[in-house]
Design a protein around this motif. Structure first.
Motif, PDB file in Angstrom:
ATOM      1  N   ALA A  91       6.679   0.552   5.203  1.00  0.00           N
ATOM      2  CA  ALA A  91       7.524  -0.346   5.995  1.00  0.00           C
ATOM      3  C   ALA A  91       7.375  -0.055   7.487  1.00  0.00           C
ATOM      4  CB  ALA A  91       8.985  -0.214   5.562  1.00  0.00           C
ATOM      5  N   PHE A  92       7.403   1.213   7.861  1.00  0.00           N
ATOM      6  CA  PHE A  92       7.221   1.606   9.255  1.00  0.00           C
ATOM      7  C   PHE A  92       5.860   1.142   9.766  1.00  0.00           C
ATOM      8  CE2 PHE A  92       5.234   4.640  12.156  1.00  0.00           C
ATOM      9  CZ  PHE A  92       6.099   4.596  13.238  1.00  0.00           C
ATOM     10  N   THR A  93       4.845   1.383   8.958  1.00  0.00           N
ATOM     11  CA  THR A  93       3.476   1.034   9.350  1.00  0.00           C
ATOM     12  C   THR A  93       3.304  -0.473   9.467  1.00  0.00           C
ATOM     13  OG1 THR A  93       2.690   3.043   8.292  1.00  0.00           O
ATOM     14  CG2 THR A  93       1.056   1.342   8.732  1.00  0.00           C
ATOM     15  N   ALA A  94       3.880  -1.223   8.532  1.00  0.00           N
ATOM     16  CA  ALA A  94       3.780  -2.685   8.583  1.00  0.00           C
ATOM     17  C   ALA A  94       4.417  -3.218   9.861  1.00  0.00           C
ATOM     18  CB  ALA A  94       4.447  -3.302   7.357  1.00  0.00           C
ATOM     19  N   ASP A  95       5.552  -2.651  10.248  1.00  0.00           N
ATOM     20  CA  ASP A  95       6.221  -3.077  11.473  1.00  0.00           C
ATOM     21  C   ASP A  95       5.326  -2.815  12.691  1.00  0.00           C
ATOM     22  OD1 ASP A  95       8.550  -4.124  12.831  1.00  0.00           O
ATOM     23  OD2 ASP A  95       8.881  -2.074  13.566  1.00  0.00           O
ATOM     24  N   ALA A  96       4.693  -1.645  12.724  1.00  0.00           N
ATOM     25  CA  ALA A  96       3.789  -1.311  13.834  1.00  0.00           C
ATOM     26  C   ALA A  96       2.582  -2.241  13.862  1.00  0.00           C
ATOM     27  CB  ALA A  96       3.336   0.143  13.716  1.00  0.00           C
ATOM     28  N   ILE A  97       2.041  -2.546  12.693  1.00  0.00           N
ATOM     29  CA  ILE A  97       0.877  -3.442  12.627  1.00  0.00           C
ATOM     30  C   ILE A  97       1.260  -4.840  13.095  1.00  0.00           C
ATOM     31  CG2 ILE A  97      -0.724  -4.604  11.051  1.00  0.00           C
ATOM     32  CD1 ILE A  97      -0.841  -1.952   9.462  1.00  0.00           C
ATOM     33  N   ARG A  98       2.419  -5.315  12.661  1.00  0.00           N
ATOM     34  CA  ARG A  98       2.849  -6.659  13.087  1.00  0.00           C
ATOM     35  C   ARG A  98       3.021  -6.744  14.601  1.00  0.00           C
ATOM     36  NH1 ARG A  98       6.311  -6.638   8.173  1.00  0.00           N
ATOM     37  NH2 ARG A  98       5.264  -8.034   6.727  1.00  0.00           N
ATOM     38  N   GLY A  99       3.335  -5.613  15.237  1.00  0.00           N
ATOM     39  CA  GLY A  99       3.442  -5.589  16.690  1.00  0.00           C
ATOM     40  C   GLY A  99       2.104  -5.826  17.369  1.00  0.00           C
ATOM     41  N   ARG A 100       1.025  -5.486  16.692  1.00  0.00           N
ATOM     42  CA  ARG A 100      -0.318  -5.647  17.264  1.00  0.00           C
ATOM     43  C   ARG A 100      -1.081  -6.825  16.652  1.00  0.00           C
ATOM     44  NH1 ARG A 100      -2.468  -0.377  19.428  1.00  0.00           N
ATOM     45  NH2 ARG A 100      -0.571   0.501  20.273  1.00  0.00           N
ATOM     46  N   VAL A 101      -0.747  -7.165  15.413  1.00  0.00           N
ATOM     47  CA  VAL A 101      -1.433  -8.263  14.707  1.00  0.00           C
ATOM     48  C   VAL A 101      -0.349  -9.238  14.238  1.00  0.00           C
ATOM     49  CG1 VAL A 101      -2.999  -8.870  12.811  1.00  0.00           C
ATOM     50  CG2 VAL A 101      -3.191  -6.623  13.903  1.00  0.00           C
ATOM     51  N   PRO A 102      -0.019 -10.229  15.084  1.00  0.00           N
ATOM     52  CA  PRO A 102       1.095 -11.121  14.740  1.00  0.00           C
ATOM     53  C   PRO A 102       0.907 -11.884  13.427  1.00  0.00           C
ATOM     54  CG  PRO A 102       0.169 -11.664  16.912  1.00  0.00           C
ATOM     55  CD  PRO A 102      -0.644 -10.555  16.347  1.00  0.00           C
ATOM     56  N   HIS A 103      -0.318 -12.268  13.125  1.00  0.00           N
ATOM     57  CA  HIS A 103      -0.574 -12.994  11.882  1.00  0.00           C
ATOM     58  C   HIS A 103      -1.055 -11.998  10.830  1.00  0.00           C
ATOM     59  CE1 HIS A 103       0.026 -16.793  13.877  1.00  0.00           C
ATOM     60  NE2 HIS A 103      -0.780 -16.400  14.849  1.00  0.00           N
ATOM     61  N   SER A 104      -0.097 -11.338  10.200  1.00  0.00           N
ATOM     62  CA  SER A 104      -0.453 -10.356   9.169  1.00  0.00           C
ATOM     63  C   SER A 104       0.490 -10.508   7.986  1.00  0.00           C
ATOM     64  CB  SER A 104      -0.402  -8.930   9.732  1.00  0.00           C
ATOM     65  OG  SER A 104       0.855  -8.660  10.296  1.00  0.00           O
ATOM     66  N   GLU A 105      -0.016 -10.128   6.827  1.00  0.00           N
ATOM     67  CA  GLU A 105       0.782 -10.172   5.600  1.00  0.00           C
ATOM     68  C   GLU A 105       0.542  -8.893   4.826  1.00  0.00           C
ATOM     69  OE1 GLU A 105      -0.585 -13.789   3.766  1.00  0.00           O
ATOM     70  OE2 GLU A 105      -2.372 -12.850   2.952  1.00  0.00           O
ATOM     71  N   PHE A 106       1.537  -8.495   4.045  1.00  0.00           N
ATOM     72  CA  PHE A 106       1.483  -7.212   3.343  1.00  0.00           C
ATOM     73  C   PHE A 106       1.864  -7.382   1.883  1.00  0.00           C
ATOM     74  CE2 PHE A 106       2.001  -6.333   7.753  1.00  0.00           C
ATOM     75  CZ  PHE A 106       1.228  -5.210   7.968  1.00  0.00           C
ATOM     76  N   LEU A 107       1.113  -6.693   1.035  1.00  0.00           N
ATOM     77  CA  LEU A 107       1.410  -6.615  -0.391  1.00  0.00           C
ATOM     78  C   LEU A 107       1.538  -5.146  -0.759  1.00  0.00           C
ATOM     79  CD1 LEU A 107       0.420  -9.586  -0.631  1.00  0.00           C
ATOM     80  CD2 LEU A 107      -0.831  -8.879  -2.648  1.00  0.00           C
ATOM     81  N   ALA A 108       2.583  -4.822  -1.477  1.00  0.00           N
ATOM     82  CA  ALA A 108       2.741  -3.490  -2.047  1.00  0.00           C
ATOM     83  C   ALA A 108       2.525  -3.641  -3.544  1.00  0.00           C
ATOM     84  CB  ALA A 108       4.130  -2.927  -1.763  1.00  0.00           C
ATOM     85  N   VAL A 109       1.498  -2.997  -4.064  1.00  0.00           N
ATOM     86  CA  VAL A 109       1.173  -3.110  -5.483  1.00  0.00           C
ATOM     87  C   VAL A 109       1.826  -1.952  -6.221  1.00  0.00           C
ATOM     88  CG1 VAL A 109      -0.680  -3.238  -7.176  1.00  0.00           C
ATOM     89  CG2 VAL A 109      -1.028  -4.161  -4.884  1.00  0.00           C
ATOM     90  N   THR A 110       2.612  -2.279  -7.238  1.00  0.00           N
ATOM     91  CA  THR A 110       3.314  -1.264  -8.024  1.00  0.00           C
ATOM     92  C   THR A 110       2.741  -1.194  -9.437  1.00  0.00           C
ATOM     93  OG1 THR A 110       5.020  -2.856  -8.692  1.00  0.00           O
ATOM     94  CG2 THR A 110       5.451  -1.554  -6.701  1.00  0.00           C
TER      95      THR A 110
END
Length: 169
Positions: free
Chosen positions: A103-122
């Protein structure tokens, strides 16, 4: 034996799967998926089956999005229609801290890459009433990370494969 490959990581996975994995399965019977590594390996199998593994970047260093020296790597990344996607394995039954880290990393990435999507595979569907599962899925969902159990990842890979292949070709 010499080998020339366009994607050395995929080739190593293939060789491992052919030469080592069958022996392990034969000894243990059906392999139970429990760890983050197990989830990541199965995800790679699904991507390989759909012929998109070679179109994905693997073990993506996140330090370019967070801070220099950040040791985390996101398992898979892809580009689709101007969006950068990230897929990361999170074992519900093991380390719930992985959800906070992602979650922390996704937030940081979105700050640099506005068009991004994330999947967490369980490894499995989150269990109702399981406090740990609810924590993990809650942290991920609150941070805009889609939770996809392994059985659903196969369909996801099948659905995105035509777009990824079309962009590559």
């Amino acid at each position: 034996k010499g080998l020339l490959a366009r994607d050395p990581d995929a080739e190593l996975d293939r060789i491992f799967q052919e030469q080592v994995e069958p022996l392990r399965e034969a000894r243990r019977g059906v392999v139970e998926i429990r760890t983050r590594n197990d989830v990541r390996a199965r995800a790679a199998d699904y991507f390989r089956t759909e012929k998109i593994l070679r179109l994905m970047q693997r073990a993506v260093r996140v330090e370019e999005f967070t801070v220099p020296g950040d040791p985390m790597r996101i398992d898979f990344s892809y580009r689709r229609n101007g969006t950068r996607g990230f897929v990361h394995a999170v074992a519900l039954g093991r380390d719930p801290g992985q959800a906070k880290l992602l979650a922390f990393t996704a937030d940081a990435i979105r700050g640099r890459v506005p068009h991004s999507e994330f999947l967490a595979v369980t490894e499995r569907e989150p269990a109702r009433g399981n406090v740990r599962d609810q924590f993990v899925t809650g942290v991920l969902s609150e941070n805009g990370i889609r939770v996809v159990p392994l059985p659903e990842l196969r369909k996801w890979a099948h659905d995105v494969a035509p777009v990824l292949r079309a962009q590559a070709g």
